[in-house]
Scaffold this active site. Structure first.
Site, PDB file in Angstrom:
ATOM      1  N   GLY A   1      10.202  -7.975  16.233  1.00 24.30           N
ATOM      2  CA  GLY A   1      11.066  -8.501  17.297  1.00 24.30           C
ATOM      3  C   GLY A   1      10.683  -8.033  18.686  1.00 24.30           C
ATOM      4  O   GLY A   1      11.360  -8.369  19.659  1.00 24.30           O
ATOM      5  N   LYS A   2       9.596  -7.266  18.801  1.00 21.36           N
ATOM      6  CA  LYS A   2       9.231  -6.771  20.139  1.00 21.36           C
ATOM      7  C   LYS A   2       8.518  -7.822  20.980  1.00 21.36           C
ATOM      8  O   LYS A   2       8.341  -7.628  22.185  1.00 21.36           O
ATOM      9  CB  LYS A   2       8.371  -5.513  20.026  1.00 21.36           C
ATOM     10  CG  LYS A   2       7.014  -5.713  19.383  1.00 21.36           C
ATOM     11  CD  LYS A   2       6.280  -4.368  19.295  1.00 21.36           C
ATOM     12  CE  LYS A   2       4.932  -4.498  18.618  1.00 21.36           C
ATOM     13  NZ  LYS A   2       4.246  -3.189  18.522  1.00 21.36           N
TER      14      LYS A   2
ATOM     15  N   GLY B   1       1.479  -8.023  11.577  1.00 25.44           N
ATOM     16  CA  GLY B   1       0.859  -7.223  12.620  1.00 25.44           C
ATOM     17  C   GLY B   1       1.816  -6.662  13.650  1.00 25.44           C
ATOM     18  O   GLY B   1       1.392  -6.197  14.704  1.00 25.44           O
TER      19      GLY B   1
ATOM     20  N   SER C   1       0.150  -6.289   5.467  1.00 20.56           N
ATOM     21  CA  SER C   1       0.553  -6.884   6.743  1.00 20.56           C
ATOM     22  C   SER C   1       1.844  -7.691   6.590  1.00 20.56           C
ATOM     23  O   SER C   1       1.934  -8.834   7.054  1.00 20.56           O
ATOM     24  CB  SER C   1      -0.556  -7.762   7.323  1.00 20.56           C
ATOM     25  OG  SER C   1      -0.350  -7.994   8.703  1.00 20.56           O
TER      26      SER C   1
ATOM     27  N   TYR D   1     -11.344   3.067   5.097  1.00 23.30           N
ATOM     28  CA  TYR D   1     -10.436   3.339   6.225  1.00 23.30           C
ATOM     29  C   TYR D   1     -10.921   4.573   6.974  1.00 23.30           C
ATOM     30  O   TYR D   1     -11.079   5.637   6.397  1.00 23.30           O
ATOM     31  CB  TYR D   1      -9.010   3.577   5.735  1.00 23.30           C
ATOM     32  CG  TYR D   1      -8.275   2.406   5.171  1.00 23.30           C
ATOM     33  CD1 TYR D   1      -8.772   1.111   5.262  1.00 23.30           C
ATOM     34  CD2 TYR D   1      -7.062   2.586   4.503  1.00 23.30           C
ATOM     35  CE1 TYR D   1      -8.074   0.056   4.705  1.00 23.30           C
ATOM     36  CE2 TYR D   1      -6.359   1.529   3.955  1.00 23.30           C
ATOM     37  CZ  TYR D   1      -6.880   0.263   4.054  1.00 23.30           C
ATOM     38  OH  TYR D   1      -6.192  -0.776   3.503  1.00 23.30           O
TER      39      TYR D   1
END
Length: 338
Positions: A233-234, A228, A224, A52
């Protein structure tokens, strides 16, 4: 509240904290604030990886581990209260290339790379031990017996407490369990699969790997778990996705009639609890008997705070059944065939 990871001696807060964003989309100060907020809430499982986030420009890998290590150094005494897991398998950018000319692989699950990688991770994390050391994904070039023998050596030295497998199929997981049993080696106690209620490849986990976990007592740490960000809900079926590379990837992967119905059902259940769809999606995962803790990430402490209530959200059996029905991949496959 703490949950046992399979049949191991690990007990974890219901939500694990992922650190992929640290040093990438969250700067160090923000990452520290996220870690502080998580531990203040009772969180005790911090998941990272050596690579990462080496896909980002100027990031050689090891950055998230270093952020976690500096946070541990800034908070004396906290190490004894948290579980730290990290991973080995991938190449390490400039950090890995420093060793060119070595007779060992420069990445993978061979003994030479594992022994070299663990020392580097321990130094970056500023710790004497790793609680779960994950084999990040399969290495077809190396017998699993060699990988497990190296892991066994690390456990015997006290550098690693437990071993896990990430992104392993059911047969690969069974191969590792059989090899460990046959050779008297340390066996994996945990799985880290890509898994959410809306995952288009969810069947790959539920068809066989979930049964392996239940049968052999492996704790499952899904990554996840919010697809993602789709399950927050956006995204709406009647509105265009935001203009970004990330949003375009979500649109291609998750925008489907099935997933819009899943999202609607999540919102329906959420309304009954005064919760959010994301919290319900996490609570649904926690209703699975084999799940120890979904791994959640956040770019800000506020984002994390919006997810933490899921740790205490208990869905009624009929609500779980409703979400199971609307997301049933067997049912949807049959309807598509018809």
């Amino acid at each position: 509240m703490y949950r046992q990871a399979g049949t191991s001696g690990l007990f974890t807060y219901p939500l694990a904290l992922g650190t992929m964003q640290f040093g990438w989309t969250a700067d160090e100060a923000t990452s520290f604030a996220i870690l502080d907020r998580y531990v203040e809430a009772g969180g005790n499982f911090i998941d990272t990886a050596d690579i990462y986030s080496n896909w980002a420009a100027g990031n050689p890998g090891g950055v998230a581990e270093r952020v976690v290590g500096r946070w541990l150094a800034a908070n004396p005494g906290v190490r004894e209260r948290v579980l730290i897991s990290t991973k080995v398998r991938g190449p390490m950018g400039e950090e890995g290339r420093r060793g060119r000319g070595s007779p060992y692989q420069e990445e993978g699950l061979g003994r030479g790379w594992i022994l070299r990688a663990v020392e580097a991770s321990l130094e970056r994390l500023n710790t004497d031990w790793i609680d779960i050391y994950w084999m990040h994904w399969v290495d077809n070039r190396v017998p699993v017996e060699e990988s497990l023998a190296a892991m066994t050596e690390l456990v015997q030295k006290g550098l690693v407490r437990y071993v896990g497998v990430s992104n392993f199929s059911a047969w690969r997981t069974m191969q590792a369990l059989w090899a460990a049993d046959r050779r008297g080696l340390v066996a994996p106690v945990a799985l880290q699969p890509h898994y959410s209620i809306a995952d288009p490849v969810r069947a790959h986990f539920e068809r066989e790997l979930a049964r392996v976990a239940e049968t052999y007592g492996l704790g499952v740490f899904p990554y996840s778990p919010l697809a993602g960000g789709f399950l927050t809900g956006k995204y709406r079926p009647d509105a265009p996705a935001p203009e970004s590379v990330r949003a375009e990837g979500i649109r291609r992967r998750f925008f489907s009639e099935k997933n819009w119905r899943i999202l609607a059902a999540l919102e329906e259940v959420a309304a009954a609890h005064g919760a959010t769809p994301a919290q319900v999606a996490l609570a649904w995962l926690l209703s699975r008997p084999y799940v120890a803790a979904p791994i959640v990430g956040a770019n800000t402490p506020e984002q994390l705070a919006g997810l933490l209530p899921a740790a205490e959200l208990e869905l009624a059996p009929e609500e779980v059944a409703r979400l199971d029905e609307v997301s049933d991949w067997e049912r949807w496959r049959t309807e598509l065939e018809v």
